[in-house]
Design an enzyme around this catalytic site. Structure first.
Site, PDB file in Angstrom:
ATOM      1  N   SER A  30      -1.179  -3.247  11.253  1.00  0.00           N
ATOM      2  CA  SER A  30      -0.758  -4.242  10.265  1.00  0.00           C
ATOM      3  C   SER A  30       0.510  -4.943  10.778  1.00  0.00           C
ATOM      4  O   SER A  30       1.348  -4.324  11.413  1.00  0.00           O
ATOM      5  CB  SER A  30      -0.439  -3.561   8.934  1.00  0.00           C
ATOM      6  OG  SER A  30      -1.524  -2.762   8.545  1.00  0.00           O
ATOM      7  N   HIS A  47     -10.871  -1.776  11.678  1.00  0.00           N
ATOM      8  CA  HIS A  47      -9.772  -2.637  11.223  1.00  0.00           C
ATOM      9  C   HIS A  47      -9.568  -3.735  12.284  1.00  0.00           C
ATOM     10  O   HIS A  47      -8.603  -3.706  13.040  1.00  0.00           O
ATOM     11  CB  HIS A  47      -8.517  -1.765  11.079  1.00  0.00           C
ATOM     12  CG  HIS A  47      -7.368  -2.427  10.399  1.00  0.00           C
ATOM     13  ND1 HIS A  47      -6.077  -1.968  10.529  1.00  0.00           N
ATOM     14  CD2 HIS A  47      -7.300  -3.498   9.564  1.00  0.00           C
ATOM     15  CE1 HIS A  47      -5.262  -2.727   9.810  1.00  0.00           C
ATOM     16  NE2 HIS A  47      -5.980  -3.657   9.224  1.00  0.00           N
ATOM     17  N   ARG A  90       0.854  -1.182   0.000  1.00  0.00           N
ATOM     18  CA  ARG A  90       0.000   0.000   0.000  1.00  0.00           C
ATOM     19  C   ARG A  90       0.891   1.233   0.000  1.00  0.00           C
ATOM     20  O   ARG A  90       1.940   1.252   0.636  1.00  0.00           O
ATOM     21  CB  ARG A  90      -0.881   0.025   1.256  1.00  0.00           C
ATOM     22  CG  ARG A  90      -2.046  -0.925   1.192  1.00  0.00           C
ATOM     23  CD  ARG A  90      -2.976  -0.751   2.369  1.00  0.00           C
ATOM     24  NE  ARG A  90      -2.380  -1.172   3.613  1.00  0.00           N
ATOM     25  CZ  ARG A  90      -1.901  -0.369   4.552  1.00  0.00           C
ATOM     26  NH1 ARG A  90      -1.969   0.939   4.394  1.00  0.00           N
ATOM     27  NH2 ARG A  90      -1.372  -0.837   5.651  1.00  0.00           N
ATOM     28  N   TYR A 109      -1.274  -3.472  -6.998  1.00  0.00           N
ATOM     29  CA  TYR A 109      -1.096  -4.163  -5.711  1.00  0.00           C
ATOM     30  C   TYR A 109      -2.433  -4.246  -4.942  1.00  0.00           C
ATOM     31  O   TYR A 109      -3.146  -3.236  -4.827  1.00  0.00           O
ATOM     32  CB  TYR A 109      -0.039  -3.441  -4.841  1.00  0.00           C
ATOM     33  CG  TYR A 109      -0.073  -4.006  -3.446  1.00  0.00           C
ATOM     34  CD1 TYR A 109       0.453  -5.275  -3.187  1.00  0.00           C
ATOM     35  CD2 TYR A 109      -0.722  -3.343  -2.407  1.00  0.00           C
ATOM     36  CE1 TYR A 109       0.345  -5.855  -1.939  1.00  0.00           C
ATOM     37  CE2 TYR A 109      -0.831  -3.917  -1.147  1.00  0.00           C
ATOM     38  CZ  TYR A 109      -0.297  -5.174  -0.923  1.00  0.00           C
ATOM     39  OH  TYR A 109      -0.417  -5.750   0.308  1.00  0.00           O
ATOM     40  N   CYS A 130       0.850  -7.303  13.087  1.00  0.00           N
ATOM     41  CA  CYS A 130       0.912  -7.646  14.517  1.00  0.00           C
ATOM     42  C   CYS A 130       0.165  -8.951  14.804  1.00  0.00           C
ATOM     43  O   CYS A 130      -0.151  -9.250  15.951  1.00  0.00           O
ATOM     44  CB  CYS A 130       0.343  -6.522  15.381  1.00  0.00           C
ATOM     45  SG  CYS A 130       1.443  -5.117  15.544  1.00  0.00           S
ATOM     46  N   LYS A 181      -9.630  -2.154   1.820  1.00  0.00           N
ATOM     47  CA  LYS A 181      -9.293  -0.984   2.651  1.00  0.00           C
ATOM     48  C   LYS A 181     -10.074   0.259   2.195  1.00  0.00           C
ATOM     49  O   LYS A 181     -10.519   1.055   3.014  1.00  0.00           O
ATOM     50  CB  LYS A 181      -7.800  -0.698   2.573  1.00  0.00           C
ATOM     51  CG  LYS A 181      -6.916  -1.853   2.980  1.00  0.00           C
ATOM     52  CD  LYS A 181      -7.126  -2.256   4.407  1.00  0.00           C
ATOM     53  CE  LYS A 181      -6.126  -3.311   4.823  1.00  0.00           C
ATOM     54  NZ  LYS A 181      -6.354  -3.771   6.196  1.00  0.00           N
ATOM     55  N   ASP A 230      -9.571  -9.227   9.311  1.00  0.00           N
ATOM     56  CA  ASP A 230      -9.074  -7.880   8.993  1.00  0.00           C
ATOM     57  C   ASP A 230     -10.078  -6.753   9.229  1.00  0.00           C
ATOM     58  O   ASP A 230      -9.682  -5.676   9.634  1.00  0.00           O
ATOM     59  CB  ASP A 230      -8.610  -7.857   7.525  1.00  0.00           C
ATOM     60  CG  ASP A 230      -7.693  -6.692   7.207  1.00  0.00           C
ATOM     61  OD1 ASP A 230      -6.881  -6.332   8.074  1.00  0.00           O
ATOM     62  OD2 ASP A 230      -7.793  -6.137   6.097  1.00  0.00           O
ATOM     63  N   ARG A 274       1.753 -12.312  -0.867  1.00  0.00           N
ATOM     64  CA  ARG A 274       0.414 -12.574  -0.308  1.00  0.00           C
ATOM     65  C   ARG A 274      -0.225 -13.844  -0.847  1.00  0.00           C
ATOM     66  O   ARG A 274       0.104 -14.320  -1.922  1.00  0.00           O
ATOM     67  CB  ARG A 274      -0.515 -11.403  -0.669  1.00  0.00           C
ATOM     68  CG  ARG A 274      -0.083 -10.053  -0.130  1.00  0.00           C
ATOM     69  CD  ARG A 274      -0.593  -9.851   1.250  1.00  0.00           C
ATOM     70  NE  ARG A 274      -0.103  -8.639   1.885  1.00  0.00           N
ATOM     71  CZ  ARG A 274      -0.754  -8.018   2.865  1.00  0.00           C
ATOM     72  NH1 ARG A 274      -1.902  -8.456   3.300  1.00  0.00           N
ATOM     73  NH2 ARG A 274      -0.229  -6.958   3.444  1.00  0.00           N
TER      74      ARG A 274
HETATM   75  C1  OXD Z   1      -2.930  -4.212   6.118  1.00  0.00           C
HETATM   76  C2  OXD Z   1      -3.484  -5.388   5.413  1.00  0.00           C
HETATM   77  O1  OXD Z   1      -1.948  -3.619   5.646  1.00  0.00           O
HETATM   78  O2  OXD Z   1      -4.429  -5.976   5.927  1.00  0.00           O
HETATM   79  O3  OXD Z   1      -3.461  -3.879   7.180  1.00  0.00           O
HETATM   80  O4  OXD Z   1      -2.989  -5.718   4.321  1.00  0.00           O
HETATM   81 MN    MN Z   2      -5.246  -4.949   7.609  1.00  0.00          MN
END
Ligand code: OXD
Ligand code: MN
Length: 592
Positions: free
Chosen positions: A248, A226, A69, A197, A250, A206, A277, A375
């Site tokens: 993100s 989130h 991102r 991406y 964690c 998002k 998510d 991913r």
């Molecule tokens: C983030 C994701 O960056 O879920 O939070 O990809």
């Molecule tokens: Mn996320």
């Protein structure tokens, strides 16, 4: 495929601007999927993987300059800058449409524009929102097919005049200098150009489910967060659900699919994954908070995922999965660093170059086979712990909300806020320290309120006010906790094993929600009496347990200053309640 006038007109207008050779409406059928895959195999956009070992799986590489991102190119385009707030990049709608319009102009010549009707949330549920994404990428269509509910049934629910989010995506020439991810909350519109991406182009994720939805949620009185959602089933069959927000990287995906540790197995707990998510939460007619996961898939980080860290994820991605930017082996399977062994002796790396283990770059650093943000996209229903309530229109009731981050020397393993308002303060001052894997100075604290810093579609001060307001509307609001799986001792050794062992802490959290255990009051909140945490089968030295729960007054006083500096950026817009909470924390710490 539709008689919706506004939709027809909009598609026409966007097509006039982008000038695709063809427009194809996506119906969501299996036949359509196969046709698109064949087309993408022919052009090289996708590579078919070994169908014996990975049935239904495909492989994709993004451009080398387009692997994550791009927060610095992501804008909230409200009428005024103040509406976007101090934590967002802002551009005026007029400038944004002009700038991106110039890039979109003619950019789909020689390409097909796909029209994807999609529903975030079960089709037809009151919780759900409909979007239409226009894109010139088959990769996007196939990802959206996994991550959302798409096709004909969505148009049926939209009828001839339903509301929808207008999502326009174009790859253009994938030039970083001409990349923009633009959100127009007041127009219910998203324009994303110049990227391929996932986080920038799967616009249901998002962009719609967090940035646009958070704005709609404020207007309409609900939450778009989130957060993962998971159920914990007790041996008697009773299931309690929690929602948890971590920045993100964690471990949200790992927690959502947790496997109970050996020592607790005899208790017969079962985990149900609702989402990893995003959570959309509403106050229902019973006065409590109910949540759905608007998505239907996982867009998870591959490196570090293996049969030890997350066996459920490994089981999920064995079929019908899209792999992006991982290592491709000669037998057309996939591999990534810290994945399941053995390490392949050769392969093609994520940049498309031949790769062997032990290769070094010009600076003498190991060349990675898989990009560190590579991913997998996989259907949630393939997860062995997938909840049976995923398609239920009302979702699940939430007993507890967890906030967390990486704090090596500050936050205890778990603490409970005193009440909703204090919990909102805990979420608003949440932070995480950068790890070596992230850009920036290692150890540096990044404030990330409710893990929404990159995802809030309006002024975060107003977002805090919204949290405070909704708290007052609930008859029994969920209790709010803070967890820190990442605490270290004075020699920087990790104190807590994490992963499945985290269930021990979830057990205490649920006991607190059900008034089954007392707790110890500290200046920062309630912490467990260690005897109330079931440590069966886990050998931790008593000194580690003490360190895990230690509230270090000096460190917290330093933290207060850093919190204050952060809160200051919101100026007069910051709700007074949060300043009072800050002052109350200061007073409690000074008196302790
Ligand atoms: C983030 C994701 O960056 O879920 O939070 O990809
Ligand atoms: Mn996320």
């Amino acid at each position: 495929m539709t008689k919706h006038k506004e939709l027809q007109l909009w598609v026409k207008k966007m097509a006039n601007m982008c000038q695709p050779d063809k427009i194809v409406w996506i119906d969501g059928s299996e036949e359509e999927k196969q046709r698109l895959e064949q087309e993408a195999f022919a052009t090289g956009e996708l590579i078919e993987l070994n169908q014996e070992k990975l049935p239904g799986c495909v492989y994709h590489r993004t451009a080398i300059n387009d692997v994550a991102r791009t927060e610095h190119l992501t804008y909230i385009c409200t009428k005024t800058k103040k509406e976007a707030g101090p934590t967002n990049n802002w551009m005026s709608p007029r400038e944004a449409y002009k700038k991106a319009g110039d890039i979109f102009k003619g950019s789909m010549k020689g390409r097909t524009m796909y029209v994807i009707p999609f529903s975030m949330g079960p089709v037809g549920s009151e919780f759900s929102k409909i979007g239409i994404e226009l894109t010139d990428s088959i990769y996007v269509v196939l990802n959206m097919r996994i991550m959302t509910r798409i096709g004909r049934s969505v148009l049926e629910v939209l009828r001839t005049d339903g509301e929808f989010t207008k999502c326009l995506h174009g790859k253009a020439d994938l030039d970083e200098k001409k990349r923009l991810i633009l959100h127009f909350p007041q127009d219910n519109t998203i324009w994303s150009v110049g990227s391929g991406y996932g986080g920038n182009v799967l616009l249901g994720k998002k962009c719609l489910s967090l940035r646009i939805a958070s704005y709609l949620a404020k207007e309409e009185g609900w939450f778009a967060e989130h957060m993962l959602i998971m159920g914990i089933e007790e041996p008697n069959g009773h299931i309690e659900y929690i929602a948890a927000a971590f920045p993100s990287a964690c471990g949200k995906t790992n927690l959502a699919m947790l496997i109970p540790p050996e020592g607790l197995k005899s208790k017969g707990y079962r985990i149900w994954t609702v989402g990893d998510d995003i959570a959309w939460m509403r106050i229902d007619s019973d006065g409590s908070l109910w949540a759905i996961n608007p998505e239907t898939g996982f867009f998870g980080v591959a490196p570090g995922t293996n049969s030890k860290t997350n066996p459920n994820a490994m089981a999920t991605i064995k079929k019908n999965t899209i792999y992006t930017n991982v290592l491709l082996t000669p037998e057309k399977t996939v591999w990534w660093e810290d994945g399941d062994g053995p390490i392949p002796q050769e392969g093609i790396d994520w940049t498309g170059k031949p790769w062997k283990p032990g290769m070094l770059d010009k600076e003498g650093k190991p060349v990675l086979g898989a990009n560190s943000n590579s991913r997998f996209t996989a259907p949630i229903k393939q997860c062995p712990t997938a909840s049976f309530r995923i398609d239920q229109h009302h979702g699940v009731p939430i007993s507890a909300i967890l906030f967390g981050g990486r704090r090596a020397h500050l936050a205890p393993l778990v603490y409970e806020s005193f009440n909703w308002q204090h919990g909102v303060f805990v979420g608003a001052t949440m932070a995480s320290e950068r790890t070596a894997a992230q850009y920036g100075k290692q150890g540096e604290v990044r404030r990330d309120p409710m893990a929404m810093l990159p995802f809030c579609g309006y002024n975060m001060a107003k977002y805090f006010a919204h949290w405070l307001k909704l708290g007052k509307k609930m008859v029994k609001p969920p209790k709010i906790f803070h967890v820190n799986w990442f605490r270290r001792d004075e020699n920087e050794n990790m104190l807590w094993p994490g992963f499945g062992e985290n269930l021990r802490i979830l057990e205490w959290i649920l006991d607190r929600c059900n008034n089954k255990v007392d707790a110890v009051k500290t200046p920062i909140g309630y912490i467990p009496d260690p005897k109330d945490i079931d440590m069966t089968g886990l050998e931790l030295p008593a000194s580690s347990v003490e360190k895990l729960f230690f509230v270090n007054k000096d460190n917290w006083i330093k933290e207060l200053q850093s919190q204050k500096e952060f809160l200051k950026i919101f100026g007069k817009d910051l709700p007074q309640e949060l300043l009072s909470e800050w002052q109350a924390l200061k007073n409690r710490l000074e008196k302790s």
